[in-house]
Scaffold this motif. Structure first.
Motif, PDB file in Angstrom:
ATOM      1  N   THR A  51      -3.296 -27.953  22.579  1.00 41.61           N
ATOM      2  CA  THR A  51      -2.770 -28.575  23.790  1.00 41.61           C
ATOM      3  C   THR A  51      -1.940 -27.583  24.566  1.00 41.61           C
ATOM      4  O   THR A  51      -1.340 -26.657  24.028  1.00 41.61           O
ATOM      5  CB  THR A  51      -1.906 -29.796  23.443  1.00 41.61           C
ATOM      6  OG1 THR A  51      -0.840 -29.375  22.614  1.00 41.61           O
ATOM      7  CG2 THR A  51      -2.732 -30.851  22.730  1.00 41.61           C
ATOM      8  N   SER A  52      -1.846 -27.781  25.858  1.00 39.47           N
ATOM      9  CA  SER A  52      -1.075 -26.869  26.699  1.00 39.47           C
ATOM     10  C   SER A  52       0.362 -27.327  26.859  1.00 39.47           C
ATOM     11  O   SER A  52       1.187 -26.610  27.382  1.00 39.47           O
ATOM     12  CB  SER A  52      -1.733 -26.759  28.070  1.00 39.47           C
ATOM     13  OG  SER A  52      -1.776 -28.034  28.674  1.00 39.47           O
ATOM     14  N   ARG A  53       0.670 -28.529  26.415  1.00 37.61           N
ATOM     15  CA  ARG A  53       2.050 -29.010  26.523  1.00 37.61           C
ATOM     16  C   ARG A  53       2.485 -29.556  25.173  1.00 37.61           C
ATOM     17  O   ARG A  53       1.660 -29.988  24.369  1.00 37.61           O
ATOM     18  CB  ARG A  53       2.180 -30.070  27.609  1.00 37.61           C
ATOM     19  CG  ARG A  53       1.367 -31.294  27.333  1.00 37.61           C
ATOM     20  CD  ARG A  53       1.533 -32.310  28.425  1.00 37.61           C
ATOM     21  NE  ARG A  53       0.695 -33.467  28.043  1.00 37.61           N
ATOM     22  CZ  ARG A  53       0.902 -34.666  28.420  1.00 37.61           C
ATOM     23  NH1 ARG A  53       1.884 -34.932  29.237  1.00 37.61           N
ATOM     24  NH2 ARG A  53       0.136 -35.638  28.020  1.00 37.61           N
ATOM     25  N   PRO A  54       3.778 -29.604  24.962  1.00 37.69           N
ATOM     26  CA  PRO A  54       4.265 -30.136  23.676  1.00 37.69           C
ATOM     27  C   PRO A  54       4.052 -31.645  23.619  1.00 37.69           C
ATOM     28  O   PRO A  54       3.978 -32.311  24.639  1.00 37.69           O
ATOM     29  CB  PRO A  54       5.751 -29.768  23.666  1.00 37.69           C
ATOM     30  CG  PRO A  54       6.109 -29.610  25.103  1.00 37.69           C
ATOM     31  CD  PRO A  54       4.862 -29.127  25.810  1.00 37.69           C
ATOM     32  N   PRO A  55       3.956 -32.200  22.417  1.00 33.29           N
ATOM     33  CA  PRO A  55       3.775 -33.654  22.309  1.00 33.29           C
ATOM     34  C   PRO A  55       4.980 -34.387  22.865  1.00 33.29           C
ATOM     35  O   PRO A  55       6.111 -33.914  22.819  1.00 33.29           O
ATOM     36  CB  PRO A  55       3.609 -33.893  20.810  1.00 33.29           C
ATOM     37  CG  PRO A  55       4.004 -32.639  20.121  1.00 33.29           C
ATOM     38  CD  PRO A  55       3.981 -31.543  21.134  1.00 33.29           C
ATOM     39  N   ALA A  56       4.719 -35.565  23.437  1.00 35.10           N
ATOM     40  CA  ALA A  56       5.787 -36.363  24.045  1.00 35.10           C
ATOM     41  C   ALA A  56       6.653 -36.974  22.950  1.00 35.10           C
ATOM     42  O   ALA A  56       6.158 -37.383  21.903  1.00 35.10           O
ATOM     43  CB  ALA A  56       5.174 -37.475  24.885  1.00 35.10           C
ATOM     44  N   PRO A  57       7.966 -37.056  23.195  1.00 32.95           N
ATOM     45  CA  PRO A  57       8.851 -37.687  22.201  1.00 32.95           C
ATOM     46  C   PRO A  57       8.568 -39.185  22.154  1.00 32.95           C
ATOM     47  O   PRO A  57       8.094 -39.765  23.117  1.00 32.95           O
ATOM     48  CB  PRO A  57      10.261 -37.387  22.718  1.00 32.95           C
ATOM     49  CG  PRO A  57      10.087 -37.173  24.190  1.00 32.95           C
ATOM     50  CD  PRO A  57       8.718 -36.587  24.367  1.00 32.95           C
ATOM     51  N   PRO A  58       8.890 -39.822  21.035  1.00 33.19           N
ATOM     52  CA  PRO A  58       8.655 -41.274  20.950  1.00 33.19           C
ATOM     53  C   PRO A  58       9.528 -42.024  21.945  1.00 33.19           C
ATOM     54  O   PRO A  58      10.620 -41.586  22.293  1.00 33.19           O
ATOM     55  CB  PRO A  58       9.011 -41.620  19.502  1.00 33.19           C
ATOM     56  CG  PRO A  58       9.808 -40.476  18.992  1.00 33.19           C
ATOM     57  CD  PRO A  58       9.442 -39.285  19.814  1.00 33.19           C
ATOM     58  N   ALA A  59       9.002 -43.167  22.409  1.00 27.78           N
ATOM     59  CA  ALA A  59       9.747 -43.973  23.382  1.00 27.78           C
ATOM     60  C   ALA A  59      10.961 -44.578  22.707  1.00 27.78           C
ATOM     61  O   ALA A  59      10.943 -44.925  21.530  1.00 27.78           O
ATOM     62  CB  ALA A  59       8.835 -45.075  23.907  1.00 27.78           C
ATOM     63  N   PRO A  60      12.085 -44.722  23.472  1.00 24.38           N
ATOM     64  CA  PRO A  60      13.288 -45.322  22.882  1.00 24.38           C
ATOM     65  C   PRO A  60      13.031 -46.788  22.541  1.00 24.38           C
ATOM     66  O   PRO A  60      12.304 -47.479  23.232  1.00 24.38           O
ATOM     67  CB  PRO A  60      14.338 -45.186  23.981  1.00 24.38           C
ATOM     68  CG  PRO A  60      13.576 -45.026  25.253  1.00 24.38           C
ATOM     69  CD  PRO A  60      12.284 -44.370  24.869  1.00 24.38           C
ATOM     70  N   VAL A  61      13.625 -47.225  21.460  1.00 23.63           N
ATOM     71  CA  VAL A  61      13.451 -48.597  20.991  1.00 23.63           C
ATOM     72  C   VAL A  61      14.458 -49.469  21.723  1.00 23.63           C
ATOM     73  O   VAL A  61      15.649 -49.187  21.750  1.00 23.63           O
ATOM     74  CB  VAL A  61      13.678 -48.678  19.466  1.00 23.63           C
ATOM     75  CG1 VAL A  61      13.560 -50.106  18.971  1.00 23.63           C
ATOM     76  CG2 VAL A  61      12.712 -47.765  18.754  1.00 23.63           C
ATOM     77  N   GLU A  62      13.945 -50.559  22.324  1.00 21.64           N
ATOM     78  CA  GLU A  62      14.827 -51.484  23.033  1.00 21.64           C
ATOM     79  C   GLU A  62      15.406 -52.476  22.029  1.00 21.64           C
ATOM     80  O   GLU A  62      14.746 -52.848  21.069  1.00 21.64           O
ATOM     81  CB  GLU A  62      14.024 -52.239  24.091  1.00 21.64           C
ATOM     82  CG  GLU A  62      13.465 -51.347  25.171  1.00 21.64           C
ATOM     83  CD  GLU A  62      12.660 -52.154  26.179  1.00 21.64           C
ATOM     84  OE1 GLU A  62      12.754 -53.379  26.186  1.00 21.64           O
ATOM     85  OE2 GLU A  62      11.932 -51.527  26.950  1.00 21.64           O
ATOM     86  N   PRO A  63      16.632 -52.916  22.276  1.00 21.72           N
ATOM     87  CA  PRO A  63      17.206 -53.934  21.375  1.00 21.72           C
ATOM     88  C   PRO A  63      16.409 -55.231  21.492  1.00 21.72           C
ATOM     89  O   PRO A  63      15.882 -55.550  22.542  1.00 21.72           O
ATOM     90  CB  PRO A  63      18.645 -54.110  21.861  1.00 21.72           C
ATOM     91  CG  PRO A  63      18.643 -53.593  23.261  1.00 21.72           C
ATOM     92  CD  PRO A  63      17.556 -52.560  23.346  1.00 21.72           C
ATOM     93  N   THR A  64      16.333 -55.967  20.393  1.00 21.52           N
ATOM     94  CA  THR A  64      15.583 -57.214  20.377  1.00 21.52           C
ATOM     95  C   THR A  64      16.312 -58.261  21.202  1.00 21.52           C
ATOM     96  O   THR A  64      17.471 -58.572  20.941  1.00 21.52           O
ATOM     97  CB  THR A  64      15.436 -57.718  18.927  1.00 21.52           C
ATOM     98  OG1 THR A  64      14.899 -56.661  18.149  1.00 21.52           O
ATOM     99  CG2 THR A  64      14.550 -58.941  18.863  1.00 21.52           C
TER     100      THR A  64
END
Length: 153
Positions: free
Chosen positions: A104-117
């Protein structure tokens, strides 16, 4: 076979002889007609049923036909339903390969932030979200193809 033909021909010839020798008795026939005309109108005949029983027979026959059709339709629907039931099939799949950083030409995307329930009341008021796809592979960016060169006019 010839014996049967002989018997049939003999019977036929006797019937022709008897028919030729027959002389109708006119006075006897007229007397019989007069007796028939002089007798009571309903003699020897069954009386007609009242119209109520006729309608009951029609309604009963209609109900019987409707019942037979309903049972037949249910039987056909059951047979078709059993044949059309999808059968579960297990398919063996290999795990999705993870792309290497060199591919890949770009680094992998960081995981999405977890929203509070959110609370139950907020969940019932909120719009339903489409289900998340847990096994979605990350998309790789591809450069757009260059437009074709135009000839000078």
């Amino acid at each position: 076979m010839s014996m049967r033909r002989d018997v049939h021909e003999e019977v036929r010839s006797r019937l022709h002889e008897a028919a030729g020798a027959h002389e109708p008795d006119r006075e006897r026939m007229l007397a019989r007609v007069e007796r028939g005309m002089a007798g009571p109108a309903g003699s020897g005949h069954r009386e007609a049923r009242p119209p109520v029983f006729g309608w009951m027979r029609v309604a009963g026959a209609t109900a019987a036909v409707a019942g037979v059709l309903a049972v037949g339709g249910y039987a056909v629907a059951s047979a078709v339903k059993d044949e059309a039931a999808p059968r579960r099939q297990e398919v063996a799949t290999s795990p999705t390969p993870t792309p290497s950083p060199e591919a890949t030409s770009r680094p992998p995307a960081p995981p999405a932030p977890v929203e509070p329930t959110p609370s139950r009341a907020a969940q019932s008021r909120a719009e339903p979200r489409p289900p998340a796809r847990p096994h979605a592979a990350p998309a790789t960016a591809r450069p757009a193809p260059a437009p074709p060169a135009r000839a000078p006019s």
